[in-house]
Design a protein around this motif. Structure first.
Motif, PDB file in Angstrom:
ATOM      1  N   ASN A  54       0.858  -1.185   0.000  1.00  0.00           N
ATOM      2  CA  ASN A  54       0.000   0.000   0.000  1.00  0.00           C
ATOM      3  C   ASN A  54       0.899   1.242   0.000  1.00  0.00           C
ATOM      4  O   ASN A  54       1.738   1.406   0.884  1.00  0.00           O
ATOM      5  CB  ASN A  54      -0.884  -0.039   1.262  1.00  0.00           C
ATOM      6  CG  ASN A  54      -1.745   1.200   1.419  1.00  0.00           C
ATOM      7  OD1 ASN A  54      -1.757   2.070   0.560  1.00  0.00           O
ATOM      8  ND2 ASN A  54      -2.455   1.262   2.528  1.00  0.00           N
ATOM      9  N   LYS A  80      -8.818  11.733  11.266  1.00  0.00           N
ATOM     10  CA  LYS A  80      -7.725  12.550  10.742  1.00  0.00           C
ATOM     11  C   LYS A  80      -7.614  13.917  11.419  1.00  0.00           C
ATOM     12  O   LYS A  80      -6.789  14.732  11.022  1.00  0.00           O
ATOM     13  CB  LYS A  80      -7.898  12.716   9.228  1.00  0.00           C
ATOM     14  CG  LYS A  80      -7.897  11.364   8.496  1.00  0.00           C
ATOM     15  CD  LYS A  80      -8.150  11.493   7.002  1.00  0.00           C
ATOM     16  CE  LYS A  80      -8.242  10.112   6.372  1.00  0.00           C
ATOM     17  NZ  LYS A  80      -8.575  10.136   4.947  1.00  0.00           N
ATOM     18  N   SER A 129     -12.265   3.375  -2.595  1.00  0.00           N
ATOM     19  CA  SER A 129     -11.950   4.512  -3.458  1.00  0.00           C
ATOM     20  C   SER A 129     -11.358   4.076  -4.794  1.00  0.00           C
ATOM     21  O   SER A 129     -11.248   4.881  -5.704  1.00  0.00           O
ATOM     22  CB  SER A 129     -10.992   5.467  -2.743  1.00  0.00           C
ATOM     23  OG  SER A 129      -9.845   4.770  -2.311  1.00  0.00           O
TER      24      SER A 129
HETATM   25  P1  B4P Z   1      -9.870   1.343  -0.960  1.00  0.00           P
HETATM   26  O1  B4P Z   1     -10.598   0.065  -0.648  1.00  0.00           O
HETATM   27  O2  B4P Z   1     -10.223   1.944  -2.260  1.00  0.00           O
HETATM   28  O3  B4P Z   1     -10.054   2.430   0.218  1.00  0.00           O
HETATM   29  P2  B4P Z   1      -9.401   2.626   1.669  1.00  0.00           P
HETATM   30  O4  B4P Z   1      -8.679   1.416   2.156  1.00  0.00           O
HETATM   31  O5  B4P Z   1     -10.485   3.139   2.570  1.00  0.00           O
HETATM   32  O6  B4P Z   1      -8.337   3.721   1.416  1.00  0.00           O
HETATM   33  P3  B4P Z   1      -8.482   5.245   0.955  1.00  0.00           P
HETATM   34  O7  B4P Z   1      -7.654   5.390  -0.253  1.00  0.00           O
HETATM   35  O8  B4P Z   1      -9.931   5.628   0.860  1.00  0.00           O
HETATM   36  O9  B4P Z   1      -7.704   6.004   2.099  1.00  0.00           O
HETATM   37  P4  B4P Z   1      -8.047   6.640   3.531  1.00  0.00           P
HETATM   38  O10 B4P Z   1      -7.565   8.038   3.515  1.00  0.00           O
HETATM   39  O11 B4P Z   1      -9.447   6.363   3.984  1.00  0.00           O
HETATM   40  O12 B4P Z   1      -8.339   0.997  -0.917  1.00  0.00           O
HETATM   41  C1  B4P Z   1      -7.407   1.467  -1.819  1.00  0.00           C
HETATM   42  C2  B4P Z   1      -6.049   1.155  -1.221  1.00  0.00           C
HETATM   43  O13 B4P Z   1      -5.049   1.355  -2.204  1.00  0.00           O
HETATM   44  C3  B4P Z   1      -5.717   2.041  -0.050  1.00  0.00           C
HETATM   45  O14 B4P Z   1      -5.092   1.277   0.950  1.00  0.00           O
HETATM   46  C4  B4P Z   1      -4.759   3.053  -0.670  1.00  0.00           C
HETATM   47  O15 B4P Z   1      -3.904   3.608   0.287  1.00  0.00           O
HETATM   48  C5  B4P Z   1      -4.027   2.162  -1.665  1.00  0.00           C
HETATM   49  N1  B4P Z   1      -3.412   2.867  -2.805  1.00  0.00           N
HETATM   50  C6  B4P Z   1      -3.844   3.983  -3.439  1.00  0.00           C
HETATM   51  N2  B4P Z   1      -3.022   4.287  -4.474  1.00  0.00           N
HETATM   52  C7  B4P Z   1      -2.055   3.339  -4.496  1.00  0.00           C
HETATM   53  C8  B4P Z   1      -0.921   3.082  -5.320  1.00  0.00           C
HETATM   54  N3  B4P Z   1      -0.590   3.883  -6.330  1.00  0.00           N
HETATM   55  N4  B4P Z   1      -0.157   2.002  -5.054  1.00  0.00           N
HETATM   56  C9  B4P Z   1      -0.455   1.173  -4.024  1.00  0.00           C
HETATM   57  N5  B4P Z   1      -1.509   1.363  -3.206  1.00  0.00           N
HETATM   58  C10 B4P Z   1      -2.306   2.429  -3.434  1.00  0.00           C
HETATM   59  O16 B4P Z   1      -7.113   5.793   4.468  1.00  0.00           O
HETATM   60  C11 B4P Z   1      -5.700   5.882   4.325  1.00  0.00           C
HETATM   61  C12 B4P Z   1      -5.082   4.527   4.526  1.00  0.00           C
HETATM   62  O17 B4P Z   1      -5.312   4.100   5.874  1.00  0.00           O
HETATM   63  C13 B4P Z   1      -5.694   3.454   3.636  1.00  0.00           C
HETATM   64  O18 B4P Z   1      -4.664   2.610   3.244  1.00  0.00           O
HETATM   65  C14 B4P Z   1      -6.645   2.736   4.564  1.00  0.00           C
HETATM   66  O19 B4P Z   1      -6.880   1.392   4.151  1.00  0.00           O
HETATM   67  C15 B4P Z   1      -5.876   2.809   5.867  1.00  0.00           C
HETATM   68  N6  B4P Z   1      -6.710   2.700   7.049  1.00  0.00           N
HETATM   69  C16 B4P Z   1      -8.013   3.063   7.211  1.00  0.00           C
HETATM   70  N7  B4P Z   1      -8.409   2.841   8.480  1.00  0.00           N
HETATM   71  C17 B4P Z   1      -7.344   2.327   9.132  1.00  0.00           C
HETATM   72  C18 B4P Z   1      -7.139   1.878  10.471  1.00  0.00           C
HETATM   73  N8  B4P Z   1      -8.096   1.945  11.379  1.00  0.00           N
HETATM   74  N9  B4P Z   1      -5.925   1.389  10.784  1.00  0.00           N
HETATM   75  C19 B4P Z   1      -4.912   1.313   9.867  1.00  0.00           C
HETATM   76  N10 B4P Z   1      -5.050   1.729   8.581  1.00  0.00           N
HETATM   77  C20 B4P Z   1      -6.253   2.228   8.225  1.00  0.00           C
END
Ligand code: B4P
Length: 362
Positions: free
Chosen positions: A111, A325, A168
């Motif tokens: 990630n 956040k 997302s």
């Molecule tokens: P999605 O299923 O689309 O959504 P998400 O996990 O809710 O992440 P979001 O992007 O909405 O981020 P948020 O600010 O809410 O997952 C997509 C995943 O792909 C994400 O993990 C993203 O980071 C990753 N990603 C995006 N672009 C990428 C790339 N180019 N290459 C590789 N990976 C890529 O949350 C931020 C982060 O915190 C997310 O990773 C989320 O999963 C994590 N998170 C949320 N709640 C958490 C918790 N309680 N504890 C620990 N981590 C938490």
């Protein structure tokens, strides 16, 4: 014969690749404080992660479905499509159900924006829609990874499906995080409420609809037996969710945002979250993506500025881990409690009478 191991040797590769990517600056780790908020009624030790630096992270445009665009800004970029950023690519494999199967290609990617070290993704190599249910082969692959990594460190997998689920990215992916304590927040609660017949899916006594299936395959199961077994367990939960929505659409259409009872629904339009450990699958249907703090009922005395604060919840919320956040939102969650947040973004349960005992819903 096809062996039951997939992505062999993943643990050391995840570790070394994560350290290298972090050092190279290819991956953004966001520091967070963890606040434990144990729910008094259920004893569930909820974890709230407070990560103020994440507020600056670009959010995916839900219309384009990506955090990035091409140079002319007209076509969304799929971050999970090849060519992969080499620093983030951990492994690729075609997983086959048996020797006669053409199989499905999967990629393990780190990630890029993690809050937990070594948070990684299992991504379909060909584009598959995130709105399609987890297939039996995908369920098997995820479970095999959990099993393999679990011999060193427990991990938890999760899947966000649909507009209201916290997803997302539209390209199909399951996500994995290590559980450093060895116990996920819901483990004990699920264990305490498991039914006498372990093959029966069940509903935990919680203020939102939820469905759980225990995973306990026969030790002699072949790979194709495991694919069928795990696929079936997931399907049972999907069936219960669909039945629950059907009944809710007749008895309480407003809970689904409907003006009137309806019998029509498209699977691809349903929002839900899935949490998976080596021992269970837990599915929670979603009503909305965000909890919004209300002025009168949620904020009693003080808390000025808190009304209107929102908490986005993805599958990790239903694993007992909520991300905030900013500090005002953290205060809202402390004040109302995590269960209230989850209740607002989930659907009302239909069978929920005795909080001491889980109900068989199968
Ligand atoms: P999605 O299923 O689309 O959504 P998400 O996990 O809710 O992440 P979001 O992007 O909405 O981020 P948020 O600010 O809410 O997952 C997509 C995943 O792909 C994400 O993990 C993203 O980071 C990753 N990603 C995006 N672009 C990428 C790339 N180019 N290459 C590789 N990976 C890529 O949350 C931020 C982060 O915190 C997310 O990773 C989320 O999963 C994590 N998170 C949320 N709640 C958490 C918790 N309680 N504890 C620990 N981590 C938490």
């Amino acid at each position: 014969m096809t062996s039951s191991a997939v992505f062999a040797g993943l643990a050391p590769r995840l570790k070394s690749q994560y350290n290298a990517a972090l050092k190279a600056g290819s991956l953004h780790f966001t520091d967070s404080d963890e606040v434990e908020l144990e729910d008094e009624a259920t004893g569930i030790p909820f974890e709230v992660r407070y990560a103020p630096a994440l507020a600056k992270k670009p959010t995916a445009n839900k219309d384009s479905g990506s955090t990035a665009s091409t140079a002319d800004d007209s076509k969304p970029v799929d971050p999970f499509a090849p060519p992969y950023q080499q620093d983030l690519l951990v492994a690729e494999e075609t997983v086959k159900e048996d020797d006669d199967d053409a199989g499905e290609g999967f990629v393990v990617l780190l990630n890029k924006f993690c809050v937990t070290p070594r948070h990684f993704l299992l991504v379909t190599k060909d584009f598959r829609k995130q709105t399609t249910p987890v297939s039996p082969l995908e369920t098997f692959t995820a479970w095999s990874i959990l099993k393999q990594l679990g011999s060193r460190e427990k991990h938890l997998a999760f899947f966000n499906c649909g507009d209201e689920s916290g997803a997302s990215q539209p390209h199909k992916h399951l996500q994995f995080i290590p559980i450093s304590t060895g116990m996920a927040p819901f483990d004990s609660y699920i264990d305490a409420h498991k039914p006498a017949k372990p093959q029966q899916p069940f509903q935990l006594p919680l203020p939102y609809a939820n469905f759980t299936a225990l995973i306990d395959p026969p030790s002699s199961a072949s790979r194709s037996d495991l694919v069928a077994y795990l696929g079936q367990r997931f399907l049972e939960l999907l069936d219960l969710m669909i039945d629950h929505r059907r009944r809710l659409s007749l008895s309480d259409p407003a809970a689904l945002g409907l003006d009137a009872p309806t019998r029509g629904m498209r699977l691809s339009e349903l929002s839900y979250n899935v949490v998976m450990t080596q021992q269970y699958l837990h599915l929670v249907p979603r009503r909305r993506e965000k909890y919004t703090a209300r002025a009168s009922s949620d904020v009693d005395g003080g808390g000025e500025g808190a009304p209107g604060r929102t908490v986005s919840v993805n599958a990790l919320g239903f694993a007992g881990m909520v991300l905030v956040k900013d500090e005002a939102t953290l205060e809202v969650v402390k004040r109302v409690g995590v269960l209230e947040v989850l209740k607002e973004v989930g659907l009302p349960p239909l069978e929920f009478s005795d909080p001491q005992h889980a109900e068989d819903v199968g």
